[in-house]
Enzyme design. Structure first.
Site, PDB file in Angstrom:
ATOM      1  N   LYS A  14       0.866  -1.554  -0.444  1.00 48.64           N
ATOM      2  CA  LYS A  14      -0.257   0.291   0.276  1.00 48.64           C
ATOM      3  C   LYS A  14       0.720   1.473  -0.445  1.00 48.64           C
ATOM      4  O   LYS A  14       0.553   2.244  -0.897  1.00 48.64           O
ATOM      5  CB  LYS A  14      -1.219   0.565   1.009  1.00 48.64           C
ATOM      6  CG  LYS A  14      -1.938  -1.305   1.326  1.00 48.64           C
ATOM      7  CD  LYS A  14      -2.881  -1.348   2.764  1.00 48.64           C
ATOM      8  CE  LYS A  14      -1.746  -1.065   3.923  1.00 48.64           C
ATOM      9  NZ  LYS A  14      -1.163  -2.405   3.640  1.00 48.64           N
ATOM     10  N   ARG A  89      -9.325   1.110   9.677  1.00 50.22           N
ATOM     11  CA  ARG A  89      -8.932  -0.035   9.786  1.00 50.22           C
ATOM     12  C   ARG A  89      -9.865  -1.377  10.540  1.00 50.22           C
ATOM     13  O   ARG A  89      -9.616  -1.787  10.853  1.00 50.22           O
ATOM     14  CB  ARG A  89      -7.412  -0.046  10.648  1.00 50.22           C
ATOM     15  CG  ARG A  89      -6.303  -0.199  10.146  1.00 50.22           C
ATOM     16  CD  ARG A  89      -5.253  -0.912   9.293  1.00 50.22           C
ATOM     17  NE  ARG A  89      -3.879  -0.935   8.803  1.00 50.22           N
ATOM     18  CZ  ARG A  89      -2.773  -0.117   9.715  1.00 50.22           C
ATOM     19  NH1 ARG A  89      -2.926  -0.121  10.904  1.00 50.22           N
ATOM     20  NH2 ARG A  89      -2.092   0.133   8.225  1.00 50.22           N
TER      21      ARG A  89
HETATM   22  P1  ADP Z   1       1.294  -1.478   9.174  1.00 47.00           P
HETATM   23  O1  ADP Z   1       0.693  -1.710   7.106  1.00 47.00           O
HETATM   24  O2  ADP Z   1       3.044  -2.757   9.016  1.00 47.00           O
HETATM   25  O3  ADP Z   1       0.617  -2.453  10.422  1.00 47.00           O
HETATM   26  P2  ADP Z   1       1.676   0.673   9.139  1.00 47.00           P
HETATM   27  O4  ADP Z   1       2.383   1.932   8.824  1.00 47.00           O
HETATM   28  O5  ADP Z   1       0.792   1.455   8.127  1.00 47.00           O
HETATM   29  O6  ADP Z   1       1.779   0.074   9.390  1.00 47.00           O
HETATM   30  O7  ADP Z   1       1.088   1.000  10.434  1.00 47.00           O
HETATM   31  C1  ADP Z   1       2.148   1.349  12.138  1.00 47.00           C
HETATM   32  C2  ADP Z   1       0.829   0.788  13.498  1.00 47.00           C
HETATM   33  O8  ADP Z   1       0.076   2.014  13.857  1.00 47.00           O
HETATM   34  C3  ADP Z   1      -0.514  -0.337  13.000  1.00 47.00           C
HETATM   35  O9  ADP Z   1       0.799  -1.554  13.597  1.00 47.00           O
HETATM   36  C4  ADP Z   1      -1.355   0.651  14.015  1.00 47.00           C
HETATM   37  O10 ADP Z   1      -0.301  -0.083  15.699  1.00 47.00           O
HETATM   38  C5  ADP Z   1      -1.442   2.010  14.498  1.00 47.00           C
HETATM   39  N1  ADP Z   1      -2.099   1.920  13.357  1.00 47.00           N
HETATM   40  C6  ADP Z   1      -1.808   2.980  11.626  1.00 47.00           C
HETATM   41  N2  ADP Z   1      -2.606   3.138  11.573  1.00 47.00           N
HETATM   42  C7  ADP Z   1      -4.075   2.339  11.904  1.00 47.00           C
HETATM   43  C8  ADP Z   1      -5.680   2.809  11.953  1.00 47.00           C
HETATM   44  N3  ADP Z   1      -6.104   2.783  11.544  1.00 47.00           N
HETATM   45  N4  ADP Z   1      -6.320   1.830  13.269  1.00 47.00           N
HETATM   46  C9  ADP Z   1      -5.238   1.916  14.387  1.00 47.00           C
HETATM   47  N5  ADP Z   1      -4.137   1.661  14.077  1.00 47.00           N
HETATM   48  C10 ADP Z   1      -3.320   2.592  13.786  1.00 47.00           C
HETATM   49  P1  ADP Z   2       2.439  -2.208   3.387  1.00 47.28           P
HETATM   50  O1  ADP Z   2       2.477  -0.241   3.053  1.00 47.28           O
HETATM   51  O2  ADP Z   2       0.859  -2.521   2.682  1.00 47.28           O
HETATM   52  O3  ADP Z   2       2.418  -2.530   4.615  1.00 47.28           O
HETATM   53  P2  ADP Z   2       4.979  -1.508   1.239  1.00 47.28           P
HETATM   54  O4  ADP Z   2       4.968  -0.426   0.628  1.00 47.28           O
HETATM   55  O5  ADP Z   2       5.562  -0.896   2.466  1.00 47.28           O
HETATM   56  O6  ADP Z   2       3.308  -2.155   2.829  1.00 47.28           O
HETATM   57  O7  ADP Z   2       5.396  -2.628   1.121  1.00 47.28           O
HETATM   58  C1  ADP Z   2       6.421  -3.788   1.919  1.00 47.28           C
HETATM   59  C2  ADP Z   2       7.748  -4.018   1.635  1.00 47.28           C
HETATM   60  O8  ADP Z   2       7.654  -4.824  -0.025  1.00 47.28           O
HETATM   61  C3  ADP Z   2       8.526  -2.988   0.776  1.00 47.28           C
HETATM   62  O9  ADP Z   2       9.941  -3.223   1.484  1.00 47.28           O
HETATM   63  C4  ADP Z   2       8.236  -2.533  -0.423  1.00 47.28           C
HETATM   64  O10 ADP Z   2       9.564  -1.805  -1.054  1.00 47.28           O
HETATM   65  C5  ADP Z   2       8.246  -3.726  -1.002  1.00 47.28           C
HETATM   66  N1  ADP Z   2       7.041  -4.539  -1.321  1.00 47.28           N
HETATM   67  C6  ADP Z   2       6.092  -3.921  -2.076  1.00 47.28           C
HETATM   68  N2  ADP Z   2       4.826  -3.994  -3.359  1.00 47.28           N
HETATM   69  C7  ADP Z   2       5.996  -5.627  -3.527  1.00 47.28           C
HETATM   70  C8  ADP Z   2       6.198  -6.082  -4.576  1.00 47.28           C
HETATM   71  N3  ADP Z   2       5.055  -6.046  -5.605  1.00 47.28           N
HETATM   72  N4  ADP Z   2       7.104  -6.930  -4.622  1.00 47.28           N
HETATM   73  C9  ADP Z   2       7.946  -7.301  -4.095  1.00 47.28           C
HETATM   74  N5  ADP Z   2       7.666  -6.458  -2.632  1.00 47.28           N
HETATM   75  C10 ADP Z   2       7.208  -5.149  -2.630  1.00 47.28           C
END
Ligand code: ADP
Ligand code: ADP
Length: 230
Positions: A14, A89
């Site tokens: 994302k 979420r």
């Molecule tokens: P990831 O997709 O790896 O969980 P994010 O950067 O989106 O990472 O979020 C990091 C943390 O921030 C989540 O694990 C959660 O604790 C908090 N967070 C982010 N967005 C939300 C949301 N919409 N609702 C609740 N907690 C959130």
């Molecule tokens: P999210 O925001 O959904 O948690 P990220 O965009 O941060 O995910 O992507 C997670 C990890 O995977 C990052 O290190 C990113 O560079 C890598 N990544 C994202 N899309 C792809 C893909 N299509 N194939 C391989 N690696 C990817």
């Protein structure tokens, strides 16, 4: 106003894809994870409260999250729309967003679900590096920066998130997947859900997103050319 919601389990891509869409629509990405990390870094009360949940791989309570998000949506740069990454979420958050948009005569135009299996996600997040300035994600193998340790887009330093450790990643997955299903159901019922296969390369996923946005009436050029300058 264009409101695009990016959906998917942690690590599906994302944060990689949202800026590509946002740039073409000339609207900001709003990523609640980045907002929470910034608040924690600034040491605000909300940030310190949120950090307790984040470090444990748990969702921050809805009340705090909705307050943060609606405050951000009220800022001037969001007038023409936003690409939401990491929000909503939970169903409660989805409903709160619908209500806030409805009050302005607006709605979510499309919810893009990036779909990928859990093992791939752990692999992706274990090698993830993100930039300090804007949270732009890189991967040490799949998407390395041009200059090691530096963001291609804004030149800021790259770091690994404290919660991108295998155990915390699995805790996040376990805790978040049920809620994600609820949110997917919410948008399926309202008829705006579109799914893209996330188990493809970054360029192919971007092309898939361009296609589903077009189906939803949002036309953007293909993002591929500009994403990867190499
Ligand atoms: P990831 O997709 O790896 O969980 P994010 O950067 O989106 O990472 O979020 C990091 C943390 O921030 C989540 O694990 C959660 O604790 C908090 N967070 C982010 N967005 C939300 C949301 N919409 N609702 C609740 N907690 C959130
Ligand atoms: P999210 O925001 O959904 O948690 P990220 O965009 O941060 O995910 O992507 C997670 C990890 O995977 C990052 O290190 C990113 O560079 C890598 N990544 C994202 N899309 C792809 C893909 N299509 N194939 C391989 N690696 C990817």
């Amino acid at each position: 106003m264009n409101v695009v919601v990016m959906l998917g389990a942690p690590g599906t891509g994302k944060g990689t894809q949202a800026p590509l869409v946002a740039k073409r629509l000339r609207i900001p990405v709003v990523a609640t994870g980045d907002l929470f990390r910034a608040a924690a870094r600034d040491g605000t009360t909300l940030g310190m409260e949120a950090r307790r949940y984040m470090d444990a791989g748990q969702l921050v309570p809805d009340e705090i999250t909705v307050r943060l998000l609606l405050d951000r949506l009220g800022r001037p740069d969001a007038t023409h729309g936003v690409v939401l990454d990491g929000f909503p979420r939970t169903s409660i958050q989805a409903k709160a967003l619908d209500d806030a948009l409805a009050a302005k005569g607006e709605r979510v135009d499309v919810a893009v679900l990036i779909d990928a299996p859990e093992e791939e996600l752990v692999r992706r997040m274990s090698g993830r590096w993100i930039c300090r300035a804007a949270g732009h994600p890189y991967h040490e193998v799949f998407s390395p920066p041009l200059v090691p340790g530096t963001c291609d887009l804004d030149g800021s330093e790259l770091y690994q998130r404290a919660d991108d450790q295998p155990e915390t990643i699995r805790a996040r997955m376990a805790q978040q997947l049920d809620a994600l299903e609820d949110v997917i159901g919410h948008y399926r019922r309202s008829g705006v859900l579109r799914t893209v296969d996330g188990l493809q390369g970054i360029h192919e996923v971007a092309a898939g997103i361009t296609r589903v946005l077009a189906e939803a009436g949002i036309h953007i050029e293909d993002a591929v050319a500009e994403h990867d300058p190499r």
